[in-house]
Design an enzyme around this catalytic site. Structure first.
Site, PDB file in Angstrom:
ATOM      1  N   HIS A 190      44.860  37.818  32.305  1.00  0.00           N
ATOM      2  CA  HIS A 190      43.782  36.951  31.804  1.00  0.00           C
ATOM      3  C   HIS A 190      44.267  35.967  30.728  1.00  0.00           C
ATOM      4  O   HIS A 190      43.985  34.781  30.778  1.00  0.00           O
ATOM      5  CB  HIS A 190      42.654  37.796  31.203  1.00  0.00           C
ATOM      6  CG  HIS A 190      42.143  38.875  32.109  1.00  0.00           C
ATOM      7  ND1 HIS A 190      42.054  38.706  33.465  1.00  0.00           N
ATOM      8  CD2 HIS A 190      41.695  40.126  31.857  1.00  0.00           C
ATOM      9  CE1 HIS A 190      41.553  39.813  34.008  1.00  0.00           C
ATOM     10  NE2 HIS A 190      41.335  40.691  33.049  1.00  0.00           N
ATOM     11  N   ASP A 248      47.193  45.031  30.751  1.00  0.00           N
ATOM     12  CA  ASP A 248      45.777  44.964  31.120  1.00  0.00           C
ATOM     13  C   ASP A 248      45.190  43.570  30.880  1.00  0.00           C
ATOM     14  O   ASP A 248      44.334  43.120  31.634  1.00  0.00           O
ATOM     15  CB  ASP A 248      44.998  46.003  30.289  1.00  0.00           C
ATOM     16  CG  ASP A 248      43.531  46.090  30.670  1.00  0.00           C
ATOM     17  OD1 ASP A 248      43.251  46.187  31.875  1.00  0.00           O
ATOM     18  OD2 ASP A 248      42.666  46.059  29.768  1.00  0.00           O
ATOM     19  N   ASP A 298      42.002  37.249  39.575  1.00  0.00           N
ATOM     20  CA  ASP A 298      41.973  37.416  38.126  1.00  0.00           C
ATOM     21  C   ASP A 298      40.585  36.929  37.732  1.00  0.00           C
ATOM     22  O   ASP A 298      40.300  35.731  37.818  1.00  0.00           O
ATOM     23  CB  ASP A 298      43.055  36.556  37.457  1.00  0.00           C
ATOM     24  CG  ASP A 298      43.058  36.743  35.950  1.00  0.00           C
ATOM     25  OD1 ASP A 298      41.974  36.717  35.341  1.00  0.00           O
ATOM     26  OD2 ASP A 298      44.147  36.921  35.375  1.00  0.00           O
ATOM     27  N   HIS A 299      39.712  37.850  37.332  1.00  0.00           N
ATOM     28  CA  HIS A 299      38.302  37.438  37.222  1.00  0.00           C
ATOM     29  C   HIS A 299      38.083  36.398  36.120  1.00  0.00           C
ATOM     30  O   HIS A 299      37.075  35.712  36.115  1.00  0.00           O
ATOM     31  CB  HIS A 299      37.375  38.647  37.077  1.00  0.00           C
ATOM     32  CG  HIS A 299      37.305  39.233  35.701  1.00  0.00           C
ATOM     33  ND1 HIS A 299      38.204  40.152  35.235  1.00  0.00           N
ATOM     34  CD2 HIS A 299      36.431  39.036  34.689  1.00  0.00           C
ATOM     35  CE1 HIS A 299      37.875  40.482  33.990  1.00  0.00           C
ATOM     36  NE2 HIS A 299      36.804  39.831  33.631  1.00  0.00           N
TER      37      HIS A 299
END
Ligand code: BG6
Length: 485
Positions: free
Chosen positions: A245, A240, A182-183
């Protein structure tokens, strides 16, 4: 990075001709390689369906790196020629994976590598399962050295598919080998949430239901769907952004201090937060979709007019939620969460508002509520934090005014590293603290599954606004307002 650096390895990227590899991973690998932070002797093996030889793949990579002036052409070419190789895997048959295995073993032999391997799945969701199976059936889950597999988001599209994907992955790989990326966890400011809280006694002592009135998490983007309609149409903002995030930020804001700094202690605490969230009801959620509007004075089209989007699409581009966390620290403190595309600006912030003083001599309760003391954590841009507090305006008359004390990372540390850089180094080192564990990903889907199955109505909002009016009403009903506007 603590201790010794990573060991030489073969970095195998599935989806090597795709956007993520060309736009994100290659520049990071090039920067690490030329900066001496990628272990000498390591190689990249790009994998994709289309037939291509090493030379064509290198030319493609040089072209991609060339689009950014921070990668000088001579250095990009030297890097690509020395480290990039390509293998076509046209389908998911055993024969194709056997060829891949043979190529991997040959490369390792020819270059004296000891069999440490990273398999990076930069692929669409539907290809994760077959690729993990292909690797496992070909015996590539356990090589002569260490083997790690990196799975991009989205990890599933609901609880059932995430559980199924975990079952496939865990059939071949141990949890310790699996890096669900998960960036957002690679962003310095997201990691700093823990330091901010647990290294600063004065902050942590305020971080609870005694002092905090409400918590807002906003992840706003001014961009629209940007040519990603086929992916986004099947996804929407809840899948998304929220499930991954935004939920990661939520858990880091709400978690208890871990027993130790090790990866499982931290992830255990994050999972406990998700387990404490009160199940969402339909009226805790607002779904929106951007209509035509304007961003920074320029007109932009509506979501349904974007190329590749169905004219009657019911995909949401905005979600607002109000959550309750029923645990000792947060009982009674609402968490308000929202994310959307085509909002007025790109801005990710966490805002904690403080309760009013028990007796206010200087302001009325309404005045305080309109402008309470607060801590804002600026995740991006202008990374840092701000404290808003009251001061006396000099003069005979007793008046107070809100001021802000700011800390900006850039003022002290200059430019922050790219999140992917941090995460790739962690994979190379085998540190999974900043990756999402199987139970964590499932706990997160479990939270949103009822909404996915029974979505509330979709409301339009003009591009360039902060979402449908209902998002204001959602939290006004609990006596609050959004602070980032
Ligand atoms: C991605 C989403 O994971 O994150 C995109 O798929 C979104 O839709 C992006 O734009 C936002 O990332 P960042 O780092 O620019 O905030």
């Amino acid at each position: 990075m603590d201790g010794a650096g990573p060991e030489p390895h073969l970095f195998v990227v599935f989806g090597a001709t795709g956007d993520l590899m060309q736009r994100k991973l290659l520049p990071v690998l090039h920067r690490l390689g030329t900066g001496g932070r990628w272990p000498a002797g390591s190689l990249v093996l790009g994998v994709a369906r289309r037939p291509m030889d090493d030379a064509a793949f290198r030319a493609m990579a040089v072209g991609s790196l060339g689009s950014d002036p921070s990668h000088p052409p001579a250095s990009a070419r030297a890097f690509c020629d020395a480290t990039l190789y390509y293998q076509s895997v046209p389908d998911e048959t055993a024969a194709s994976f056997a060829q891949l295995r043979a190529r991997i073993e040959r490369l390792e032999r020819e270059h004296g590598l000891r069999g440490n391997r990273i398999f990076y799945l930069a692929l669409p969701l539907e290809a994760f399962g077959p690729t993990l199976t292909g690797l496992g059936d070909a015996g590539l889950h356990a090589g002569p050295g260490w083997t790690r597999v990196v799975v991009e988001k989205p990890f599933g599209r609901d609880l059932a598919s995430a559980e199924a994907l975990n079952r496939i992955a865990l059939r071949y790989f141990d949890e310790k080998q699996i890096f669900r990326i998960d960036h957002y966890l690679g962003k310095e400011t997201v990691q700093n949430l823990m330091v901010f809280r647990f290294a600063n006694m004065f902050i942590e002592s305020l971080w609870n239901r005694e002092r905090i009135d409400a918590v807002e998490i906003t992840v706003a983007e001014s961009l629209g769907v940007e040519g990603r309609a086929p992916y986004y149409e099947a996804s929407g903002a809840l899948r998304d952004m929220v499930q991954n995030h935004v939920t990661q930020i939520l858990t880091l804001v709400a978690m208890e201090p871990p027993a130790t700094r090790d990866e499982d202690s931290i992830r255990n605490e994050k999972v406990k937060v998700l387990q404490s969230v009160v199940p969402l009801a339909g009226d805790d959620v607002v779904r929106g979709q951007y209509a035509a509007g304007a961003i920074a004075g320029s007109p932009v089209r509506g979501y349904r007019e974007e190329p590749g989007v169905a004219p009657g699409s019911s995909t949401e581009t905005f979600v607002a939620l109000r959550l309750r966390i029923a645990n000792w620290r947060w009982q009674g403190v609402p968490f308000y969460v929202r994310t959307g595309k085509r909002m007025p600006a790109k801005s990710t912030r966490v805002v904690l508002t403080f309760k009013a003083p028990p007796v206010t001599f200087f302001q009325t309760a309404q005045e305080y509520r309109a402008n309470p003391d607060r801590i804002s954590i600026l995740i991006q841009p202008d990374e840092g934090f701000e404290l808003a507090f009251e001061v006396k305006v000099p003069g005979r008359e007793l008046r107070v005014q809100t001021h802000r004390m700011k800390f900006h990372y850039a003022d002290v540390f200059g430019e922050l590293p790219d999140g992917y850089e941090t995460l790739l180094i962690d994979v190379m080192l085998g540190d999974s603290t900043l990756f999402v564990r199987a139970d964590e990903v499932e706990a997160s889907w479990r939270l949103y599954d009822p909404i996915l199955r029974n979505p509330p109505p979709l409301l339009p909002y003009p591009a360039g606004s902060w979402g449908p009016d209902a998002a204001q009403a959602l939290i006004a009903a609990w006596g609050h307002r959004w602070f980032l506007e």
